[in-house]
Structure formats: C-alpha cells, structure tokens
Design an enzyme around this catalytic site. Structure first.
Site, PDB file in Angstrom:
ATOM      1  N   LYS A  30      45.680  53.510   4.340  1.00 12.99           N
ATOM      2  CA  LYS A  30      45.959  52.083   4.176  1.00 12.99           C
ATOM      3  C   LYS A  30      47.112  51.837   3.207  1.00 12.99           C
ATOM      4  O   LYS A  30      47.891  50.908   3.388  1.00 12.99           O
ATOM      5  CB  LYS A  30      44.700  51.363   3.686  1.00 12.99           C
ATOM      6  N   ARG A  77      37.843  63.644   8.472  1.00 10.35           N
ATOM      7  CA  ARG A  77      38.606  62.432   8.798  1.00 10.35           C
ATOM      8  C   ARG A  77      39.321  62.627  10.114  1.00 10.35           C
ATOM      9  O   ARG A  77      39.703  63.751  10.450  1.00 10.35           O
ATOM     10  CB  ARG A  77      39.722  62.206   7.780  1.00 10.35           C
ATOM     11  N   GLU A 104      36.845  49.226   2.106  1.00 12.41           N
ATOM     12  CA  GLU A 104      37.398  48.489   0.973  1.00 12.41           C
ATOM     13  C   GLU A 104      38.373  47.459   1.553  1.00 12.41           C
ATOM     14  O   GLU A 104      39.249  47.828   2.346  1.00 12.41           O
ATOM     15  CB  GLU A 104      38.139  49.454   0.029  1.00 12.41           C
TER      16      GLU A 104
HETATM   17  P1  ATP Z   1      42.420  54.866   3.576  1.00 15.23           P
HETATM   18  O1  ATP Z   1      42.842  56.204   3.098  1.00 15.23           O
HETATM   19  O2  ATP Z   1      42.991  54.492   4.889  1.00 15.23           O
HETATM   20  O3  ATP Z   1      42.532  53.785   2.561  1.00 15.23           O
HETATM   21  P2  ATP Z   1      39.704  54.869   2.870  1.00 15.23           P
HETATM   22  O4  ATP Z   1      38.702  55.946   3.025  1.00 15.23           O
HETATM   23  O5  ATP Z   1      40.141  54.621   1.496  1.00 15.23           O
HETATM   24  O6  ATP Z   1      40.884  55.103   3.865  1.00 15.23           O
HETATM   25  P3  ATP Z   1      37.844  52.778   3.239  1.00 15.23           P
HETATM   26  O7  ATP Z   1      38.071  51.339   3.436  1.00 15.23           O
HETATM   27  O8  ATP Z   1      37.205  53.219   1.977  1.00 15.23           O
HETATM   28  O9  ATP Z   1      39.216  53.497   3.447  1.00 15.23           O
HETATM   29  O10 ATP Z   1      37.051  53.381   4.484  1.00 15.23           O
HETATM   30  C1  ATP Z   1      35.855  52.890   4.982  1.00 15.23           C
HETATM   31  C2  ATP Z   1      35.129  53.995   5.674  1.00 15.23           C
HETATM   32  O11 ATP Z   1      35.934  54.532   6.714  1.00 15.23           O
HETATM   33  C3  ATP Z   1      34.824  55.135   4.727  1.00 15.23           C
HETATM   34  O12 ATP Z   1      33.492  55.548   4.951  1.00 15.23           O
HETATM   35  C4  ATP Z   1      35.811  56.201   5.097  1.00 15.23           C
HETATM   36  O13 ATP Z   1      35.283  57.482   4.864  1.00 15.23           O
HETATM   37  C5  ATP Z   1      36.035  55.930   6.588  1.00 15.23           C
HETATM   38  N1  ATP Z   1      37.363  56.391   6.984  1.00 15.23           N
HETATM   39  C6  ATP Z   1      38.552  56.033   6.460  1.00 15.23           C
HETATM   40  N2  ATP Z   1      39.550  56.710   7.036  1.00 15.23           N
HETATM   41  C7  ATP Z   1      38.994  57.518   7.962  1.00 15.23           C
HETATM   42  C8  ATP Z   1      39.507  58.469   8.898  1.00 15.23           C
HETATM   43  N3  ATP Z   1      40.816  58.725   8.986  1.00 15.23           N
HETATM   44  N4  ATP Z   1      38.625  59.108   9.697  1.00 15.23           N
HETATM   45  C9  ATP Z   1      37.310  58.859   9.619  1.00 15.23           C
HETATM   46  N5  ATP Z   1      36.764  57.976   8.770  1.00 15.23           N
HETATM   47  C10 ATP Z   1      37.589  57.305   7.945  1.00 15.23           C
HETATM   48 MG    MG Z   2      38.100  54.464   0.153  1.00 12.99          MG
END
Ligand code: ATP
Ligand code: MG
Length: 557
Positions: free
Chosen positions: A272, A262, A37
C-alpha cells in the site's frame, strides 16, 4: 482439478487445521476476521486474504468479521475505510460484525494497566535511538534499560500521565517486560504503547497514546472470539509475542495465529505504501487506475468478482513464498469473460473500405450472434452498407503467402456479412493507405458461399454510416521489471507503454448505451468494458484474447 473438486474451494493446510479443530471439538464453530489498516485501497493480495477468511467462514458455516486496524491515525483516513467496505461488498462477501480496533482503546488501556500491576510492563524513557542500541542484534543479546527497574507504582503513575497527555511524542514508551536476551528480537521488551498527539478519525483527540500493532491485534482477536487468526508469513516471528500477550492478559479466549505466504504477483507491486506513492506522485490516474492491482483498479479494468475468486482458488494457500505469473490472473478473467461476454464488433484502428459493386444508398440488416457457442444469448441486427471500416492491420500491400486477410486480389469473409475481394487501394500524399476498393459477392450473404468456395480469413468490420466513435484504452504491464519492489527505485521501472490510448475507434452503434458492468468481447481484439470514470464513450481493454507475453517470457527464461 479433479471432478469432485469442481465448484468447491480447494482445500489447504489452514482449512485442514480448522476441520481438525471442529472434528476434535476444540471449537464448535469457526470465527475469522479480515483486519485491514485503512491507510490505502485494497489490492489483489488483500483479495487472497479476503477469499481465505470469508471463504472459510462461508464453507464451514462460521463467521468472519471485518475489523479496521486503525491504530496509526496519521496514515489513516475515512476515504480508505469507505473504499475498503465498497470493495469487499463488490467482491460479494458479507461480514458478520464490523469492528474498529479503536473501539477497544479503553479495554486495551485497562489491560495495559493490569500488565503493569503484574510487573509485566514498564514505562521507558530511552530515546528511539537508545532503544535500538539496547535491543542488540541477531547475534548479540540486548541489554536492560535502566527504567526496567521502575517500581510498579512509578510505572502506573507514568503511564497514567502518558494517557493524560502530559508528555511529548516519543518521550516515553510502555514496554512489555519479557526478555532482552531472547533469541527472538520481537520478545526483547517490545513497545506496547507510544505517545502520539495525533487526531484520530474516529476517537478525535481523546487519546494522546496509541497501542502498537502486536499488542492491539491479538487482544482485538480475543475480544471478538476469533478462533483462527490468519495472517501473512512476516508475522511468524511475532507469534510468540501474540501468545505472550494473550497468556498475560485475562481475555476469555486465546485465538490461534496461523501464517500463510503473501501473494506476490510479477510485474506489479502489492504494497500500500508504494501504491500510495504511485498515486500521489501522479504516475497513475488514482487508486482505481486500471493498471494497478487494486481491487478498484481491477474492477474498472473489467475484472469480475468471480474471476478474482477463481484466481485466489488457483494460487492456493501455502507457507511457501513464490511469485505468481500475470498470466494466471489473466487466464481467470479470460475464462470468465469467454463464458459470459457479449460478442460485438469494434474496429480499433480503422481503415475505410468502399465496396464498389454494392448499391449506393442501400442498407441491410444482418444477423449477428451475441455468443456463437451460446445460442441462448440471442442475436442482434447489424447494419451493412457500401462503406465500412476494417482493422488497418487486416490489409497488407505486400502480403506474404500465408497472410489470409486482405491484399489486392485476395478474398476474405466479413463476419456475418459477405465475401469481399480487394481490387485496389488509395494512398495519401505521405504514401499511407487510406482506403481500400473491394468487390463483394452477393451470393455469400451471411458469410458462406453456395458454391462451396472457401476463404481462410474472417475479419471484423463496422458500417461507416452507423458506427459510433469511441476512445479505447489498451493496457500493458505497469512495470518492465518482474519484481520492481526489490529494486532501488521501483518508479524507475515503470513501463512507459503501459497505457496506449486509441481515440479514433469505430464501434457497433449499440455500444453507445453500454453500462460499466456489462462485459464485451470485441471480436478478435479482446475483452472490453466501458470506463466508469470517463464522460465520453471510452472502453478499457480488460485483457486480450490470447496471452501476448507468453512467448516473450519464455524467451527470457
Ligand atoms: P501492505 O503491505 O499492502 O500495506 P498490509 O499487510 O500492511 O499490506 P493490511 O491492511 O494490514 O495491509 O492487510 C490486511 C490483511 O491482508 C492482513 O491480514 C494481511 O496479512 C493481508 N494481506 C496484505 N497483503 C497481502 C498479500 N499480498 N497477500 C496475502 N494477504 C495479504
Ligand atoms: Mg499491516
């Protein structure tokens, strides 16, 4: 790691599933995607997902798309889109296609109309609070909204009026009609569309309604013919919804969602939203602050793409939540830089040394190796003269017996130069030692003694006449708490000593021309890279030569 694993990515349960699907003919090729995102910069957790998705596509000769999941316009920005693209390029992964969920807004809308026509979705007028109330709890079933009884025609009419912008934010929702008593709360008539009069960075004011993540993600995957949709464990309970939507709408394919744990790294945060708070509240110097676990911060700190990939290989991919020690990440970069970094000399806290018996005005060019274990990396000349700088802590007035560096009467080797013996020192009015007086032995040129005399200590130095001035940033953990995200206020656990600026450092003159992508080992003090954002000559310490925290962590266990 066994010999046969060397230079290949270790396998994991996801790779095994994919291999089975290829072997059984379920799929003839694999297609993954990385779906960020664009509401912040990528961090080391995303690197895990990037290495997994792009790595699988590479190793199984498949494809991986980059898809921006841009359904939440108020939090998203083009700055983030550009930063994410440049981080993935820097990691040296190539996507097959670049997509945006917003490219599918019309198709998503059409599918929603189909769901309504099948009686599988309805427009609900309950308020957010009522929806929460009606949803029930883990122990109690939810109850049906009165609007669940709307006729298909009523729903079609309301949904099209939602789309045309007739209603205010929050006035209606489109919900899936599934089961308000499902033990899985995600299946209790989840929202598919909400009204949001917000300007979208790509579609402008075209849409006053936006599709929800759970509805958008699975359909986007299916439209791109993704075979395996890899996501993190928090989506495990959403999988029945992922499958429900794809069973009900007529897409050509039905990807398989597979969840993995994660990455959680100690003493930092990988959310984020929280990173955004650190940046916007000024706790750090931008998204690329070298103390942050963002890809751009790690890059500015001196991490390399291969170290980040090596780290992701080492931590592996499993379904088990765990916290990774900072040392694991640091070991990956240390190993990489140990191989490749050019060795130079730089004095972080200079102490002046006058070599009394060295001829005034004389200047010698001595030969130094760029990497003692790798002669192919060549040599360079370094200037030696009567006045030099050494590290302040390489001298002790009252030195214990086992201190093998300088003190009055003790002899050390100056790296690549001569043996020197300290004869005296000068203090300022505050009692601080400001200069050492030494004698050198001309017979020890190059750093060895013809009479076989041994010295235990070798110290680094620079010529006072030729050295250049530089600023050095030393970094430490950003937080003093191993899991700041789990505390009431993570900003209370910021480490006040996470950045130490040394602004009187003395370096070999060649470093004046250092570029921001060449990595150096300053002998005995760590690995450094030129800071990409400072106008003056500034170096960032990527990592020290040894893990200073290992002992402390052990004591705390
Ligand atoms: P954040 O909590 O940092 O906002 P998010 O999952 O909302 O993380 P996205 O931009 O949706 O952020 O993430 C893109 C991809 O990266 C998704 O498939 C998510 O599952 C993966 N991802 C995000 N954080 C992690 C992590 N700590 N370890 C492994 N994969 C991750
Ligand atoms: Mg997300």
């Amino acid at each position: 790691m066994s010999a046969e694993d060397e230079n290949t990515t270790p396998t994991n349960f996801i790779r095994n599933i994919i291999q089975d699907d290829l072997d059984s003919g379920k799929h003839s090729s694999v297609q993954t995607r990385f779906p960020p995102e664009p509401n912040g910069y990528l961090h080391i957790g995303h690197a895990k997902s990037i290495c997994l998705n792009f790595g699988i596509a590479q190793d199984f000769k498949g494809k991986c798309n980059l898809r921006f999941d841009d359904t939440n316009p108020e939090k998203e920005d083009n700055e983030y889109v550009n930063a994410i693209i440049s981080d993935i390029e820097w990691l040296d992964f190539q996507w097959n296609n670049l997509h945006y969920s917003s490219d599918y807004f019309q198709q998503l809308y059409d599918f929603a109309v189909e769901l309504i026509k099948q009686g599988k979705a309805y427009v609900d007028s309950l308020s957010a609070e009522e929806i929460r109330e009606y949803r029930g709890t883990l122990k109690e079933p939810g109850k049906n909204s009165p609007d669940r009884q709307h006729s298909i025609d009523e729903n079609l009419d309301l949904f099209s009026r939602m789309r045309s912008g007739e209603f205010r934010d929050g006035e209606y929702l489109l919900r899936a009609k599934i089961d308000m008593s499902s033990p899985n709360i995600n299946m209790r008539d989840p929202a598919l569309y909400r009204i949001k009069h917000a300007h979208h960075q790509r579609t402008g004011d075209e849409w006053p309604i936006y599709p929800m993540y759970d509805y958008t993600h699975c359909i986007s995957d299916a439209l791109e013919n993704i075979t395996h949709s890899l996501c993190t464990l928090e989506f495990e309970d959403h999988r029945p919804l992922y499958d429900w939507v794809l069973d009900e709408v007529k897409t050509a394919s039905h990807p398989q969602q597979i969840e993995f744990a994660r990455l959680q790294l100690k003493y930092t945060i990988t959310s984020k939203r929280k990173l955004n708070q650190l940046v916007s509240d000024g706790h750090v110097d931008g998204w690329d602050d070298p103390r942050l676990p963002t890809i751009s911060g790690l890059r500015r700190r001196g991490y390399t793409p291969s170290a980040i990939k090596d780290f992701c290989d080492r931590i592996g991919v499993t379904k088990k939540d765990s916290f990774i020690e900072v040392a694991v990440l640091e070991n990956s970069i240390r190993e990489d830089l140990n191989e490749h970094a050019i060795r130079v000399m730089g004095v972080l806290n200079p102490l002046k040394v006058t070599i009394e018996n060295y001829p005034d005005g004389q200047n010698e060019e001595l030969i130094a190796q760029n990497h003692p274990q790798k002669p192919e990396m060549g040599t360079r000349n370094i200037s030696f003269s009567k006045v030099i700088y050494i590290e302040r802590n390489d001298f002790l007035e009252d030195a214990p017996k086992k201190f093998f560096r300088l003190s009055v009467g003790r002899e050390v080797r100056l790296r690549y130069a001569y043996y020197i013996t300290c004869t005296d020192f000068i203090k300022d009015e505050n009692g601080e030692v400001i200069e050492l007086i030494c004698q050198y032995d001309p017979a020890t040129k190059g750093g060895s003694s013809p009479d076989g005399r041994k010295v235990k200590g070798t110290i680094h130095w620079v010529s006072a006449e030729y050295a250049i001035d530089a600023k050095i940033n030393l970094y430490d953990r950003l937080f003093t708490h191993p899991n700041p995200a789990a505390t009431d206020d993570f900003t209370e656990h910021l480490n006040p000593d996470s950045l130490q600026v040394l602004d009187n450092c003395k370096l070999e003159p060649a470093l004046a021309d250092a570029t921001t992508d060449v990595h150096y080992q300053f002998e005995r003090t760590g690995y450094f890279v030129r800071d990409a954002r400072s106008e003056d000559l500034t170096f960032n310490r990527t990592v020290s030569l040894r893990d200073a925290w290992a002992k402390i962590d052990k004591q705390n266990q």
